[in-house]
Structures are given as C-alpha cells and as structure tokens.
Design a protein around this motif. Structure first.
Motif, PDB file in Angstrom:
ATOM      1  N   THR A 110      43.356  42.496  40.042  1.00 39.91           N
ATOM      2  CA  THR A 110      42.386  43.590  39.994  1.00 39.91           C
ATOM      3  C   THR A 110      42.903  44.897  40.582  1.00 39.91           C
ATOM      4  O   THR A 110      42.237  45.925  40.472  1.00 39.91           O
ATOM      5  CB  THR A 110      41.102  43.203  40.757  1.00 39.91           C
TER       6      THR A 110
ATOM      7  N   GLU B  83      38.815  44.666  35.588  1.00 43.02           N
ATOM      8  CA  GLU B  83      37.655  45.342  36.173  1.00 43.02           C
ATOM      9  C   GLU B  83      36.503  44.355  36.206  1.00 43.02           C
ATOM     10  O   GLU B  83      36.084  43.837  35.171  1.00 43.02           O
ATOM     11  CB  GLU B  83      37.287  46.574  35.355  1.00 43.02           C
TER      12      GLU B  83
ATOM     13  N   GLY C 213      34.556  40.100  33.859  1.00 41.02           N
ATOM     14  CA  GLY C 213      35.716  40.961  34.014  1.00 41.02           C
ATOM     15  C   GLY C 213      36.227  41.400  32.657  1.00 41.02           C
ATOM     16  O   GLY C 213      36.107  40.662  31.667  1.00 41.02           O
TER      17      GLY C 213
ATOM     18  N   CYS D 220      39.642  43.411  30.695  1.00 38.88           N
ATOM     19  CA  CYS D 220      41.006  43.910  30.825  1.00 38.88           C
ATOM     20  C   CYS D 220      41.706  43.823  29.477  1.00 38.88           C
ATOM     21  O   CYS D 220      41.185  43.234  28.523  1.00 38.88           O
ATOM     22  CB  CYS D 220      41.801  43.124  31.870  1.00 38.88           C
TER      23      CYS D 220
END
Length: 236
Positions: free
Chosen positions: A95, A106, A116, A118
C-alpha cells in the motif's frame, strides 16, 4: 468511493519526530520519489535499449542513490512518516506510496471488511502478461490484515490458504475484497478474493486466512519501538 480507513492512534511521538506540517511535507516528498522510482522500475523491465545505454543509466542511478544521505533507519525502526499500528505505512510493499515495489493498493472500508484497488505492472509479472502468484498472495494478505484492523482486532498472519482459479491480468484495474468471517479469542478468520473491476463476478484468486492479535507482552517483544504504547499492534 467508500470512506477511507480510519487511522488508529499512533505510537508516542519520539523527540526527533517532525511537527505535523513537517510530516505532511515529508510524506508528499516520499510519495513523489516513490512514484518516480516506480516509473523507473517500469521502464527498466520494459526497455530493449542497447547494453551501453543500460550501463550509462546504471551509473546515473548509482549517482542518484548516493544523494540519499542522512540517517538510514535500522531494521526495527518505525519511520517518522508512518502511523503504526493501524495507520499510514508509507513504505509498505503493498500500500505504500513511497515504495518502489508497491502497485500501490488503495484500501477503503466496507461494511464487514475492506476493498482495495490497484493495477499491477510488468514488474509484478509471473507468466507473461499475468501477475506473479506471490503478488496475488501479498495483495490478499495485506487486505485481510486491514479487515482485521477495521474489525478492531489487528493481527498478524498465521495461516493463508490460496486458491488460484484464473490468472490475474497485468495493466488491468483489480479489486481485492476481504472480510472477517469469525473470531475466536485472539484468532480472527478472514476470507478474501481478487477480481477485475470489469468483471466483479468472476473470482480470479480466493483466500482464507487466520490472523492472531498478539498479547501485549508479545507485542512489546516484537515491536520494541512501541514499548510505551498501550495499543496492541498487528502487521499493518
């Protein structure tokens, strides 16, 4: 977009800790350097430049590294720009916006867990065009740890079982979900999955994990930098 994860109280501020404004300024600089180094890493693993060009660039990078002077933190030091436990980790390989290794992921809070997002790059490649299986495990381990923290039981991984259903594509927005399924004393049971943002219904990788919140005595032994903290840290 869901609300950002809440930050838990950080460890006591050491005497050399910069003021709040100084921390913000340093985080901004750390993030800027991390972003540019990630771009360099991406260019490094994509280039077909001639050997002479590669050697010239290597010499230039050596010179840049020499400019990063000052105190080098030791293995157990907690960076002044971090909030540990339970908060910002600027150099996390998952992260951390300051890490050249991170996608970076994120993470936001959901009811009962976290999500999350990404994009994996060529530097995270396993089979050509797809992410390395270990990177998938790292994304899930981190997200599942955050799920524990948001449930009020930050813990460390003791077991992680992975099921790889389909390869994870590079350069495609990914979504990583994690939720706490049960607790038993200090044990926390968590489930997680990776999908693409384009197809949330198709699970590419799934995981089940067990996390344990260390007792205060064990926590003090693991993290001597938090010896005076009343909080029980986990791995995030």
């Amino acid at each position: 977009m869901n609300s950002p994860l809440p930050h838990h109280p950080a460890a006591p501020t050491p005497p050399e800790q910069p003021a709040e404004e100084g921390v913000h300024r340093r985080r901004t600089a750390v993030s800027a350097l991390g972003r540019e180094v990630r771009a360099l890493v991406d260019a490094t693993v994509r280039t077909t430049a001639a050997p002479d060009a590669l050697l010239r660039v290597a010499e230039g990078v050596r010179g840049l590294a020499a400019q990063l002077t000052g105190h080098r933190r030791a293995r157990a030091d907690i960076p002044a720009v971090d909030e540990f436990p339970g908060g910002v980790r600027m150099y996390s390989p998952v992260t951390g916006s300051g890490s050249p290794l991170a996608p970076p992921l994120e993470v936001t809070r959901l009811d009962g867990g976290v999500a999350g997002t990404c994009v994996l790059g060529i530097a995270h490649e396993g089979p050509p065009g797809y992410g390395h299986g270990g990177i998938s495990a790292m994304l899930l381990d981190e997200s599942m740890g955050w799920a524990c923290a948001t449930a009020g039981m930050p813990g460390m991984t003791v077991s992680l079982q992975m099921r790889y259903h389909r390869p994870v594509p590079l350069e495609a927005p990914l979504r990583v979900l994690a939720r706490v399924t049960a607790t038993e004393g200090r044990k926390v049971y968590v489930a997680g999955s990776i999908t693409t943002e384009e197809d949330l219904a198709t699970v590419l990788v799934a995981a089940e994990g067990v996390f344990v919140s260390p007792d205060p005595e064990h926590a003090r032994a693991l993290f001597p930098g938090l010896r005076d903290s009343g909080e029980t840290p986990g791995g995030r």
